[in-house]
Every structure is written in structure tokens, then in C-alpha cells.
Design a protein around this motif. Structure first.
Motif, mmCIF file in Angstrom:
data_model
loop_
_atom_site.group_PDB
_atom_site.id
_atom_site.type_symbol
_atom_site.label_atom_id
_atom_site.label_comp_id
_atom_site.label_asym_id
_atom_site.label_seq_id
_atom_site.Cartn_x
_atom_site.Cartn_y
_atom_site.Cartn_z
ATOM 1 N N ALA A 254 3.047 0.206 -5.558
ATOM 2 C CA ALA A 254 1.867 1.013 -5.247
ATOM 3 C C ALA A 254 0.589 0.246 -5.550
ATOM 4 C CB ALA A 254 1.909 2.319 -6.032
ATOM 5 N N LEU A 255 0.578 -0.501 -6.651
ATOM 6 C CA LEU A 255 -0.593 -1.294 -7.006
ATOM 7 C C LEU A 255 -0.844 -2.389 -5.967
ATOM 8 C CD1 LEU A 255 -2.847 -2.028 -8.982
ATOM 9 C CD2 LEU A 255 -1.166 -3.326 -10.319
ATOM 10 N N HIS A 256 0.216 -3.088 -5.574
ATOM 11 C CA HIS A 256 0.055 -4.142 -4.572
ATOM 12 C C HIS A 256 -0.325 -3.566 -3.209
ATOM 13 C CE1 HIS A 256 1.186 -7.646 -6.902
ATOM 14 N NE2 HIS A 256 2.168 -6.945 -7.445
ATOM 15 N N SER A 257 0.202 -2.410 -2.863
ATOM 16 C CA SER A 257 -0.148 -1.775 -1.600
ATOM 17 C C SER A 257 -1.641 -1.466 -1.557
ATOM 18 C CB SER A 257 0.665 -0.494 -1.398
ATOM 19 O OG SER A 257 0.251 0.199 -0.239
ATOM 20 N N ARG A 258 -2.167 -0.912 -2.632
ATOM 21 C CA ARG A 258 -3.609 -0.638 -2.681
ATOM 22 C C ARG A 258 -4.415 -1.920 -2.573
ATOM 23 N NH1 ARG A 258 -6.127 1.366 -7.069
ATOM 24 N NH2 ARG A 258 -4.392 1.174 -8.538
ATOM 25 N N ASN A 259 -3.918 -2.986 -3.197
ATOM 26 C CA ASN A 259 -4.628 -4.258 -3.138
ATOM 27 C C ASN A 259 -4.684 -4.795 -1.711
ATOM 28 O OD1 ASN A 259 -5.900 -6.628 -4.231
ATOM 29 N ND2 ASN A 259 -3.951 -7.682 -4.044
ATOM 30 N N PHE A 260 -3.582 -4.715 -0.998
ATOM 31 C CA PHE A 260 -3.551 -5.272 0.351
ATOM 32 C C PHE A 260 -4.245 -4.387 1.380
ATOM 33 C CE2 PHE A 260 0.139 -7.768 -1.312
ATOM 34 C CZ PHE A 260 -0.440 -9.021 -1.110
ATOM 35 N N GLU A 433 -5.693 -7.934 8.900
ATOM 36 C CA GLU A 433 -4.480 -7.933 9.712
ATOM 37 C C GLU A 433 -4.378 -6.660 10.542
ATOM 38 O OE1 GLU A 433 -3.130 -10.595 10.005
ATOM 39 O OE2 GLU A 433 -3.370 -11.717 8.144
ATOM 40 N N GLY A 434 -4.897 -5.560 10.007
ATOM 41 C CA GLY A 434 -4.923 -4.330 10.794
ATOM 42 C C GLY A 434 -5.809 -4.479 12.019
ATOM 43 N N TRP A 435 -6.971 -5.132 11.839
ATOM 44 C CA TRP A 435 -7.837 -5.385 12.994
ATOM 45 C C TRP A 435 -7.139 -6.284 14.009
ATOM 46 C CZ3 TRP A 435 -11.901 -3.996 15.753
ATOM 47 C CH2 TRP A 435 -12.372 -4.898 16.713
ATOM 48 N N ALA A 436 -6.439 -7.298 13.537
ATOM 49 C CA ALA A 436 -5.784 -8.231 14.457
ATOM 50 C C ALA A 436 -4.719 -7.526 15.298
ATOM 51 C CB ALA A 436 -5.178 -9.402 13.685
ATOM 52 N N LEU A 437 -3.957 -6.608 14.701
ATOM 53 C CA LEU A 437 -2.998 -5.824 15.488
ATOM 54 C C LEU A 437 -3.714 -4.834 16.406
ATOM 55 C CD1 LEU A 437 0.185 -4.797 13.488
ATOM 56 C CD2 LEU A 437 -0.235 -6.769 14.924
ATOM 57 N N TYR A 517 8.643 -11.328 2.896
ATOM 58 C CA TYR A 517 8.511 -9.915 2.558
ATOM 59 C C TYR A 517 9.080 -9.623 1.173
ATOM 60 C CZ TYR A 517 8.434 -9.874 7.711
ATOM 61 O OH TYR A 517 8.202 -10.143 9.032
ATOM 62 N N LEU A 518 10.212 -10.241 0.877
ATOM 63 C CA LEU A 518 10.866 -9.968 -0.400
ATOM 64 C C LEU A 518 10.025 -10.445 -1.583
ATOM 65 C CD1 LEU A 518 14.538 -10.949 0.539
ATOM 66 C CD2 LEU A 518 13.588 -8.644 0.348
ATOM 67 N N GLY A 522 4.163 -5.425 -0.347
ATOM 68 C CA GLY A 522 2.999 -4.694 0.127
ATOM 69 C C GLY A 522 2.178 -5.416 1.170
ATOM 70 N N GLN A 523 2.365 -6.745 1.332
ATOM 71 C CA GLN A 523 1.519 -7.474 2.270
ATOM 72 C C GLN A 523 1.944 -7.239 3.717
ATOM 73 O OE1 GLN A 523 1.899 -10.301 4.403
ATOM 74 N NE2 GLN A 523 -0.299 -10.602 4.761
ATOM 75 N N ALA A 524 3.246 -7.333 3.988
ATOM 76 C CA ALA A 524 3.710 -7.217 5.374
ATOM 77 C C ALA A 524 3.345 -5.869 6.013
ATOM 78 C CB ALA A 524 5.213 -7.463 5.451
#
Length: 577
Positions: A254-260, A433-437, A517-518, A522-524
Motif C-alpha cells: 500500500a505504501l509503494h502503491s501510493r508512492n507510484f 506512465e498513466g499519461w503515456a497509456l 514486477y516481483l 506497485g510500479q507496474a
């Protein structure tokens, strides 16, 4: 929160006066450059290319202390305008998370296959200037300083290990391979780098009696030996302590998800959405496949037909590079002045074959003064010699225009409005990355992917990004896998089968992707989830315009959004609301 103004590209706005908040942000960029010379090179800040980053626990603590100090300063500064409102919100979000990660011990021992000090210490040379004798003198000095970076990194890995924090054994073992390759003079990037054409040109231009050749040879040898030390440490000391479990668990994830993302999302809802989005993309793929290969054709049938088409096949990296550049240049010409107003310095994008061979495709932004242009890099494994344009046209749009290059180049260009931190130093994966997609899908909507093969390629990329939302959250949170994907609990083995079923790429690419990913939780998912949040923000802006009885101007929306620079997606949503 009100909207942050952006420069009118046709008639650039007057330079905005520097506010007290800007002064703190600008000073933070310079202080950060001093504490992290590799990052300074990455954003194009001059004066640090001869220095190496210190990764020791003390240096990590110093960077965290700087973030705390800046947070304290901006807390008591009142914004003077809308730009400041966004700056303070963005800095509080980014630096606050940096402090959280530090207090959780997450910044002492990053080690994975793609984005950790192991790679940073080598990759920085890809973006270091190589045109002059002086630049090569700086490179020689940095190479000679690299053993200090390696030893400080080892120190931090030991520090974290003593607290029970060691990367999974897969990441450690892959790190051993990468370090060993860089250590071997027969395969090392460093040995080739200092004897390559650019180095030879600098040596020929060096004054008589120059020690540059000897300094470069000595620096390359020192770098190779340092990576040999790192390989030995990882193999003999760290690997025996490494856990076999890849999953990091819900709290850390959850922490890494918020960071990314720069946003808080419901991970369980996002996982379910990922499954639904994957099914939707597959259905769309199957429909396009029937357009290509006829009624009843499968996606595999269409792929086989496209792969067998000589007109869609490139042979060798030279042909790949030429095609990338041509495709990028055509997109820039078609979009500029029609769908986007692209600043003149941003019109140039260099498409490059990377010196590495790990399978990654990535973008590096222009330097502050645009003397180093934005570049798209393709790292091609040695066994991959053929490339299919139907798969990769959307990749050029993702990395180039209107994707990363427009996004990052626009931010660097916004000198009249944005401070240095927002222009150069702030990067949020979900935003970028969201913008790129989002840009890939936009190009399809604008008609640039009307060819069914190219459209299938775009959907192929979207399918992979949807699949890794499921895979990443599923593995790291230990969620149950749907029966259609094998049932049981998600793990690395199940993830491999799932990825192979949903990613149409050579096995070397797919294996690298899974390892990534492994080891980088949270980045992928930040790509596809970021796209979702971008689309939600756009749709909310459109609905708001409709409620006011206005026509939604998507071109103006894009200009306003890109003019903000890279910010957390919650900050973006508030700024554009």
C-alpha cells in the motif's frame, strides 16, 4: 483547488515572478543535486557529472532530513497564487511520502532487476554528455569515483539486512548476474564505453600530453573491479540471507502503491477492476483479430498472419532505430498545431538503441537547457533480431509524442511558470506512465491506429498493462487467483503462466518483465491505474463543462494538464477540478 495556469505556446506568457515557495523548491533541487549527483545528471543540472552518488546509510538519512526540513519550511509559507497552491500540495505529497518510506526503512536497500542503485550506477553514463574532451574528463573522474558508490551501497544493504530487510532471493540472484556481467572486461559496458567511437573522438581532440586515455582506462578498470566486489557480496553474503518469498504483503504494498500513483486507491477494488479490464481488452482484441484474419479467427491467428507479413517486419537494430525515428518524426508533424501546440525545443526526439541488452524500453527527458534532447531507448536482448512494427507503433507514441516526450519536454519548457522542482525533479510514475497509456489510446481515438494490425498492437500493449494490475496486486497481496487463471493463491509460478497467456512477446522480454514486477511492487500497475485516473479526471472535467453549459475543449484540457508538470494523481485531480 483552482487550476494552475499554463503558458500559451503560440505567445509565451511573461515570466512569473519567483515566489517564496518557489525559492524553497529551487533550493531543494540544488541541495538534492549535491546529495545525489546521479540524479543531477538525470535532470540535466550542470556541475555534477564528475561526481558519484553516496548510498551509505548516513547519506540516505541526510536526504531524508533534507525532505523533512523542506516540509517544515513550506508548511509556514502562504501560497501567493494558483501555481503556488499546486506546488505546495505536490511537494507535501511527494516529500511526505519520501519521509514515510524512509521511516519504514524502504530507502536503505532497494535491489531489483531494473531500478535500483545496481543499475543507476551504470545507467547514468547513458545520459552523460560525451561530445567534448571536458565531458570525457568528467566521465573519467566519475568512473574512478564509482567504487565509492558501490562500497556505500554495500554498506546500506548490510545495514538493512541487519534489520531483517533483504530483497527476495530472485532479485539478489539476478543482481549477481547483472553485476558479474559489468565486472567482466570481456562483457562490461565500461570497457566498451571508454574505447568506443565517442571516446576515441575525444582522445583525438585532447591536447598533447593529456592523461585522458590513461584516466579513462583506469576508471573503467576501477568500475569493473567495483562491480566484481558487488557481485561477490550479493552472491556470498546477501543471497544466503534472502527470503524465497516474492510477495511484500499488504502494508508495504500500500505504501509503494501510493508512492507510484500519488493517489490512494482501494487495492481490492482495483484488483477486481483489473480482471474486468483484462476481459474487456481481450474481447476487443478478438474483434480486431477477426477483422485481420477473417470470421472465427483467434488472436493467435491474427498475430501469426501479422508476424508473417514482410512489410511489418524489421531485421536488425539499425532498421529498428530508423523506423522508430521515422515513426516519431511523422507523429510530431501530424500532431503539432492540430491536437497539441508543441514547443519548438520539444519537437526533437532522438530514438536510440540502448547499450544494455535486458529488454527494457524507456525514455530519458531533455536537460534543463535542452542541449541534451529527450531520448527513447530500446534495450534489445542479443537473441532478439527481428521486430514487428504492428506491435511497436503504439510504443513509439507511448515513449515519444504525445506520450513521455511531450509530457516531460513540456514540463521542462515551462520555465516561465514553474519552479525547478516541478519542471525537472518531480516525477510520479502513475502520472507519467498513466499519461503515456492515455496517449496510446488517444492516438487510436484520433485515427493514428486505424490499421487493424497497429490497433491490435495497441490492444496487445493494453492487455499486458491490464494483466500486470492483476498479477502485481495478486502476487504481492497473496490474493486468490480466479479459476480461469489456475485457481489457488497467486505466486511467481502462477504469474509466469498467466503472463505468458496474456503477453505476446519473446520469452526473454516476458521473463524480464515478470522479474521486474516481483521486485518492484506497485510500479507496474501504475501504468494502467494511472490511465484510469487520467481518464476519470478528464471525464470529470468534461462533465463539469457540460453542467456549466459549455463545450468541453479537450485540447485546452491537455495543455492545462501538461502545463502542471508531473504531480501526484490526487493533486492533478484537485488542480483540474
Amino acid at each position: 483547488m483552482t487550476t494552475d495556469p499554463t503558458a500559451d505556446q503560440a505567445a509565451p506568457a511573461p515570466t512569473r515572478p519567483t515566489s517564496p515557495l518557489d525559492e524553497v523548491a529551487n533550493a531543494y533541487v540544488q541541495d538534492s543535486a549535491r546529495l545525489d549527483p546521479f540524479a543531477a545528471t538525470a535532470v540535466g543540472i550542470a556541475g555534477y557529472d564528475d561526481r558519484a552518488t553516496d548510498y551509505s546509510p548516513e547519506a540516505v538519512d541526510e536526504r531524508a532530513a533534507l525532505a523533512r526540513d523542506v516540509l517544515a519550511k513550506i508548511a509556514v509559507i502562504d501560497p501567493v497564487d494558483d501555481v503556488d497552491v499546486v506546488t505546495r500540495a505536490a511537494m507535501q505529497e511527494r516529500l511526505g511520502l519520501a519521509v514515510e518510506l524512509h521511516e519504514a526503512g524502504e530507502d536503505y536497500a532497494p535491489l531489483n532487476v531494473i531500478a535500483s542503485p545496481l543499475q543507476e550506477m551504470r545507467d547514468v553514463f547513458d545520459i552523460t554528455g560525451t561530445d567534448t574532451v571536458e565531458q570525457w574528463e568528467a566521465i573519467a573522474a566519475r568512473l574512478s569515483a564509482l567504487p565509492g558508490s558501490v562500497s556505500s551501497y554495500v554498506e546500506s544493504l548490510r545495514h538493512a539486512a541487519a534489520a531483517g530487510d533483504v530483497a527476495a532471493v530472485l532479485q539478489v540472484s539476478e543482481g549477481v548476474k547483472q553485476a558479474a556481467e559489468l565486472a567482466d572486461p570481456a562483457t562490461s559496458f565500461f570497457a566498451d564505453f571508454v574505447t568506443g567511437p565517442a571516446a576515441q573522438a575525444a582522445l583525438a581532440a585532447a591536447p598533447a600530453g593529456s592523461a585522458l586515455r590513461a584516466d579513462l582506462e583506469r576508471g573503467a578498470q576501477a568500475a569493473c573491479e567495483a562491480y566484481g566486489t558487488l557481485a561477490g557480496f550479493l552472491r556470498d553474503e546477501l543471497a544466503p540471507q534472502a527470503p524465497t518469498e516474492d510477495a511484500v504483503g499488504r502494508e508495504r504494498y500500500a505504501l509503494h502503491s501510493r508512492n507510484f500513483l500519488g493517489a490512494t486507491v482501494d487495492l481490492d477494488e482495483t484488483y477486481e477492476w483489473g480482471l474486468e479490464e483484462l476481459a474487456r481488452v481481450i474481447a476487443e482484441q478478438e474483434s480486431v483479430a477477426r477483422q485481420i484474419a477473417g470470421p472465427g479467427a483467434s488472436v493467435e491467428d491474427a498475430v501469426a498472419q501479422l508476424d508473417a507479413d514482410p512489410a511489418r517486419t524489421l531485421h536488425g537494430t539499425a532498421a529498428l532505430q530508423e523506423w522508430m525515428q521515422r515513426t516519431s518524426d511523422e507523429a510530431v508533424r501530424a500532431l503539432d498545431g492540430v491536437h497539441f501546440d508543441i514547443p519548438e525545443p520539444v519537437l526533437a526526439l532522438e530514438c536510440m538503441i540502448a547499450p544494455t541488452q535486458n529488454g527494457g524500453i524507456y525514455y530519458t527527458p531533455p536537460s534543463d537547457d535542452f542541449s541534451r534532447p529527450g531520448r527513447m531507448w530500446w534495450s534489445v536482448p542479443p537473441e532478439v533480431t527481428e521486430f514487428n512494427t504492428w506491435r511497436e507503433k503504439t510504443t513509439v507514441f507511448h515513449e515519444g509524442v504525445p506520450g513521455h516526450h511531450l509530457q516531460c519536454g513540456q514540463a521542462v519548457y515551462e520555465r516561465a511558470t514553474l519552479n525547478d522542482w516541478r519542471r525537472l525533479a518531480c516525477w510520479v510514475s502513475g502520472h507519467g506512465e498513466g499519461w503515456a497509456l492515455y496517449a496510446e489510446r488517444l492516438m487510436a481515438d484520433l485515427g493514428f491506429l486505424d490499421d487493424p494490425g497497429d490497433r491490435l498492437g495497441m490492444l496487445d500493449a493494453q492487455r499486458m498493462r491490464a494483466a500486470r494490475v492483476v498479477l502485481d496486486i495478486g502476487v504481492h497481496l497473496g490474493k486468490p487467483a480466479p479459476q480461469v487463471w489456475g485457481g489457488g493463491t497467486w505466486d511467481a509460478a502462477k504469474a509466469w503462466d498467466f503472463l505468458r497467456a496474456n503477453v505476446n512477446m519473446p520469452e526473454a522480454f516476458v521473463r524480464f518483465e515478470l522479474n521486474r514486477y516481483l521486485g518492484w511492487p506497485g510500479q507496474a500497475p501504475s501504468y494502467k491505474v494511472g490511465q484510469r485516473l487520467w481518464e476519470q479526471t478528464r471525464d470529470a472535467a468534461s462533465a463539469s463543462a457540460a453542467a456549466r453549459g459549455e463545450t468541453f475543449d479537450i485540447r485546452a484540457f491537455h495543455a492545462r494538464a501538461l502545463g502542471l508538470g508531473s504531480v501526484g494523481l490526487d493533486v492533478l485531480k484537485d488542480a483540474l477540478s
